[in-house]
Write an enzyme that holds these catalytic residues in place. Sequence first.
Site, PDB file in Angstrom:
ATOM      1  N   LYS A 186       0.902  -1.169   0.000  1.00  8.35           N
ATOM      2  CA  LYS A 186       0.000   0.000   0.000  1.00  8.35           C
ATOM      3  C   LYS A 186       0.933   1.209   0.000  1.00  8.35           C
ATOM      4  O   LYS A 186       1.432   1.632   1.043  1.00  8.35           O
ATOM      5  CB  LYS A 186      -0.879  -0.036   1.252  1.00  8.35           C
ATOM      6  CG  LYS A 186      -2.221   0.654   1.105  1.00  8.35           C
ATOM      7  CD  LYS A 186      -2.138   2.120   0.792  1.00  8.35           C
ATOM      8  CE  LYS A 186      -1.809   2.966   1.991  1.00  8.35           C
ATOM      9  NZ  LYS A 186      -1.494   4.368   1.647  1.00  8.35           N
ATOM     10  N   GLU A 262       9.616   1.433  11.016  1.00  8.31           N
ATOM     11  CA  GLU A 262      10.623   2.478  10.814  1.00  8.31           C
ATOM     12  C   GLU A 262       9.882   3.801  10.845  1.00  8.31           C
ATOM     13  O   GLU A 262       9.128   4.125   9.926  1.00  8.31           O
ATOM     14  CB  GLU A 262      11.342   2.265   9.491  1.00  8.31           C
ATOM     15  CG  GLU A 262      12.121   0.964   9.506  1.00  8.31           C
ATOM     16  CD  GLU A 262      13.004   0.753   8.294  1.00  8.31           C
ATOM     17  OE1 GLU A 262      12.917   1.541   7.342  1.00  8.31           O
ATOM     18  OE2 GLU A 262      13.759  -0.211   8.314  1.00  8.31           O
ATOM     19  N   CYS A 296      13.786  10.860   6.885  1.00 10.24           N
ATOM     20  CA  CYS A 296      13.632  10.514   8.302  1.00 10.24           C
ATOM     21  C   CYS A 296      14.953  10.649   9.056  1.00 10.24           C
ATOM     22  O   CYS A 296      14.972  10.896  10.248  1.00 10.24           O
ATOM     23  CB  CYS A 296      13.099   9.106   8.425  1.00 10.24           C
ATOM     24  SG  CYS A 296      14.205   7.896   7.702  1.00 10.24           S
ATOM     25  N   GLU A 398       9.077  16.450  15.461  1.00  7.57           N
ATOM     26  CA  GLU A 398       9.549  16.285  14.090  1.00  7.57           C
ATOM     27  C   GLU A 398       8.773  17.225  13.169  1.00  7.57           C
ATOM     28  O   GLU A 398       7.540  17.223  13.155  1.00  7.57           O
ATOM     29  CB  GLU A 398       9.334  14.834  13.637  1.00  7.57           C
ATOM     30  CG  GLU A 398       9.866  14.562  12.243  1.00  7.57           C
ATOM     31  CD  GLU A 398       9.512  13.168  11.725  1.00  7.57           C
ATOM     32  OE1 GLU A 398       8.335  12.773  11.802  1.00  7.57           O
ATOM     33  OE2 GLU A 398      10.423  12.471  11.235  1.00  7.57           O
TER      34      GLU A 398
HETATM   35  P1  NAD Z   1       2.381   8.400   7.372  1.00  3.81           P
HETATM   36  O1  NAD Z   1       2.502   7.672   8.640  1.00  3.81           O
HETATM   37  O2  NAD Z   1       1.399   9.499   7.285  1.00  3.81           O
HETATM   38  O3  NAD Z   1       1.996   7.415   6.186  1.00  3.81           O
HETATM   39  C1  NAD Z   1       2.793   6.290   5.885  1.00  3.81           C
HETATM   40  C2  NAD Z   1       1.905   5.250   5.231  1.00  3.81           C
HETATM   41  O4  NAD Z   1       0.955   4.781   6.181  1.00  3.81           O
HETATM   42  C3  NAD Z   1       1.104   5.767   4.048  1.00  3.81           C
HETATM   43  O5  NAD Z   1       1.071   4.784   3.054  1.00  3.81           O
HETATM   44  C4  NAD Z   1      -0.280   5.956   4.652  1.00  3.81           C
HETATM   45  O6  NAD Z   1      -1.338   5.906   3.727  1.00  3.81           O
HETATM   46  C5  NAD Z   1      -0.336   4.797   5.614  1.00  3.81           C
HETATM   47  N1  NAD Z   1      -1.306   4.939   6.693  1.00  3.81           N
HETATM   48  C6  NAD Z   1      -1.705   6.072   7.305  1.00  3.81           C
HETATM   49  N2  NAD Z   1      -2.607   5.790   8.276  1.00  3.81           N
HETATM   50  C7  NAD Z   1      -2.775   4.450   8.269  1.00  3.81           C
HETATM   51  C8  NAD Z   1      -3.596   3.544   9.020  1.00  3.81           C
HETATM   52  N3  NAD Z   1      -4.413   3.968   9.980  1.00  3.81           N
HETATM   53  N4  NAD Z   1      -3.526   2.231   8.729  1.00  3.81           N
HETATM   54  C9  NAD Z   1      -2.695   1.774   7.763  1.00  3.81           C
HETATM   55  N5  NAD Z   1      -1.916   2.582   7.004  1.00  3.81           N
HETATM   56  C10 NAD Z   1      -1.953   3.907   7.262  1.00  3.81           C
HETATM   57  O7  NAD Z   1       3.848   8.888   7.010  1.00  3.81           O
HETATM   58  P2  NAD Z   1       4.280   9.796   5.782  1.00  3.81           P
HETATM   59  O8  NAD Z   1       3.729  11.153   6.030  1.00  3.81           O
HETATM   60  O9  NAD Z   1       3.957   9.096   4.518  1.00  3.81           O
HETATM   61  O10 NAD Z   1       5.868   9.820   5.935  1.00  3.81           O
HETATM   62  C11 NAD Z   1       6.546  10.735   6.742  1.00  3.81           C
HETATM   63  C12 NAD Z   1       6.889  10.114   8.077  1.00  3.81           C
HETATM   64  O11 NAD Z   1       7.581   8.897   7.860  1.00  3.81           O
HETATM   65  C13 NAD Z   1       7.835  10.939   8.924  1.00  3.81           C
HETATM   66  O12 NAD Z   1       7.437  10.853  10.266  1.00  3.81           O
HETATM   67  C14 NAD Z   1       9.175  10.257   8.752  1.00  3.81           C
HETATM   68  O13 NAD Z   1      10.080  10.454   9.795  1.00  3.81           O
HETATM   69  C15 NAD Z   1       8.751   8.844   8.643  1.00  3.81           C
HETATM   70  N6  NAD Z   1       9.764   8.055   7.923  1.00  3.81           N
HETATM   71  C16 NAD Z   1      10.527   7.191   8.641  1.00  3.81           C
HETATM   72  C17 NAD Z   1      11.520   6.448   7.998  1.00  3.81           C
HETATM   73  C18 NAD Z   1      12.410   5.491   8.742  1.00  3.81           C
HETATM   74  O14 NAD Z   1      13.073   4.701   8.100  1.00  3.81           O
HETATM   75  N7  NAD Z   1      12.476   5.540  10.052  1.00  3.81           N
HETATM   76  C19 NAD Z   1      11.694   6.598   6.635  1.00  3.81           C
HETATM   77  C20 NAD Z   1      10.890   7.495   5.933  1.00  3.81           C
HETATM   78  C21 NAD Z   1       9.907   8.211   6.601  1.00  3.81           C
HETATM   79  O1  6OD Z   2      18.589   3.968   2.873  1.00  4.83           O
HETATM   80  C1  6OD Z   2      17.708   3.261   3.373  1.00  4.83           C
HETATM   81  O2  6OD Z   2      17.681   2.037   3.259  1.00  4.83           O
HETATM   82  C2  6OD Z   2      16.657   3.882   4.157  1.00  4.83           C
HETATM   83  N1  6OD Z   2      15.805   3.032   4.772  1.00  4.83           N
HETATM   84  C3  6OD Z   2      16.545   5.214   4.214  1.00  4.83           C
HETATM   85  C4  6OD Z   2      15.548   5.890   4.933  1.00  4.83           C
HETATM   86  C5  6OD Z   2      15.314   7.189   4.735  1.00  4.83           C
HETATM   87  C6  6OD Z   2      14.281   7.876   5.430  1.00  4.83           C
HETATM   88  O3  6OD Z   2      13.651   8.803   5.001  1.00  4.83           O
END
Ligand code: NAD
Ligand code: 6OD
Length: 494
Positions: A186, A262, A296, A398
């Site tokens: 998804k 993550e 992130c 954040e």
């Molecule tokens: P988000 O949590 O809003 O959405 C992520 C995914 O979850 C999307 O596909 C969304 O449709 C889905 N989703 C939302 N609510 C849901 C529910 N109730 N049930 C199932 N699925 C659901 O995150 P975003 O805005 O897409 O991404 C930004 C965030 O992601 C930031 O907080 C960032 O730090 C984090 N992030 C973390 C990493 C990591 O590796 N730690 C990497 C990239 C992004």
């Molecule tokens: O490089 C990767 O494998 C990884 N998971 C990066 C994450 C980036 C976050 O926004």
Amino acid sequence: MKDGLIATTREAMHFIDGAFTAGSSGRIFDNISPVTGKKIGIVHEGLKPEVDAAVAAARAALTGPWGHMPMAERSALLHAVADEINRRFEDFLEAEILDTGKPRSLAAHVDIPRGAANFKIFADLVKNVPTESFMLETPDGAGALNYGVRKPKGVIAVISPWNLPLLLMTWKVGPALACGNTVIVKPSEETPLTTTLLGEVMNTVGVPKGVFNVVHGFGPDSAGAYLTAHPDVDGITFTGETRTGEIIMQSAAKGLRQVSMECGGKNAGIVFADCDMDKAVAGTMQSVFSNCGQVCLGTERVYVERPVFDAFVARLKAGAEALKLGPSEDPETNLGPLISEEHKRKVLSYYALAKEEGATVITGGGEPDMPDEMKGGAWVQPTILTGLPETARCVKEEIFGPVCHITPFDSEEEVIAMANDTDYGLATALWTEDLTRAHRVARRIDVGLVWVNSWFLRDLRTAFGGAKHSGIGREGGVHGLEFYSELSNVCVKL
Ligand code: NAD
Ligand code: 6OD
């Protein structure tokens, strides 16, 4: 733009059991360009029937040709997936740029090559990972041989975010398939295109139907929620906000399904006075402003040792003010827009909050004046703040935009305490030429990833993940096998 890409861009469909389908929900939503605010195309929204069909296809595929495929053949197929992404590099690049608005150079150097590499690295890795074995002594003297066998976990739900859409999705799909699982992805509603194109790749190279499925939609009351609550999903791997992760864990609790999380970060950058200032400034420019701050692992809190504080702030300011905002195609562009109007409102609300909290705005703090054709886009100024107390919301929460707060410090103990004073625990970048100090400090920061004199330097064999509210579990290298496979022990009495 080639025909396949044009069709996908106009109308992003689900990919279920090897076929593209609009599904039966009758619901669609617009895909909006973050550069202009204009509509790019439509996306079909999946609800329960689409999720049910995708999960059924994934379950069936586990016992079909995929389930019986020798590991070497599976691995060769995943290499073919990577090769086909690379053959269609321009299509994937175009799709990623349309969805995200990020600079072409960034997507060409990071997102698409890594998106492909994620298949090869895990295909190679699983072939070479040993399991354990133990000889048990028994009273009759004959003994028993124990050995571990790794089996696929089963049907894996992959919930991915919008910031590095192909890279972060294949970072999960690569190891999941390498371990012999089947997946339903998804993708984020903001970035449906590259995941959809991957369906075409799977068919082209002959991945059996049902192994890779895509259902588009939102989270709550939509595809995301139906997928994560589905009883026939064996594991859920999620990248996104911590709050969303908590909701997904509640769904996963039913049936004791395993999760890999993550999540967010509020990462520190620590600049010691003995750093190489050129490296520290260049690296911090990257860690704060790459992908418009939507990484992130990005740095939102910078701590600079007092003797070099003013010089560092002046140089980061000059760097931020030299950034060129613009469309993806312009080779001079090094800062794109945020992902959406909604996210822009969130980031601008933090810019306003920072002022209310008493910040000094070193540069930025508002909206840039963009040319007419981009005025509807999600543009914000790169921003540097100083002067906030460590308790300020802008230092604690954040923001996920092109912004950092810079605080001076006077001792190693003080900066370690400040860096650790957060609910998150994802990443830290240290800048020092004293390697003894680097090793000493690195071990004391409560995060999953520490970079010394670098940032986002990724060796895919290493463990990746966050501590505290930044996640659960580790993906990458052999560590992902803990989630993507089920380790069982065979005990043979001799
Ligand atoms: P988000 O949590 O809003 O959405 C992520 C995914 O979850 C999307 O596909 C969304 O449709 C889905 N989703 C939302 N609510 C849901 C529910 N109730 N049930 C199932 N699925 C659901 O995150 P975003 O805005 O897409 O991404 C930004 C965030 O992601 C930031 O907080 C960032 O730090 C984090 N992030 C973390 C990493 C990591 O590796 N730690 C990497 C990239 C992004
Ligand atoms: O490089 C990767 O494998 C990884 N998971 C990066 C994450 C980036 C976050 O926004």
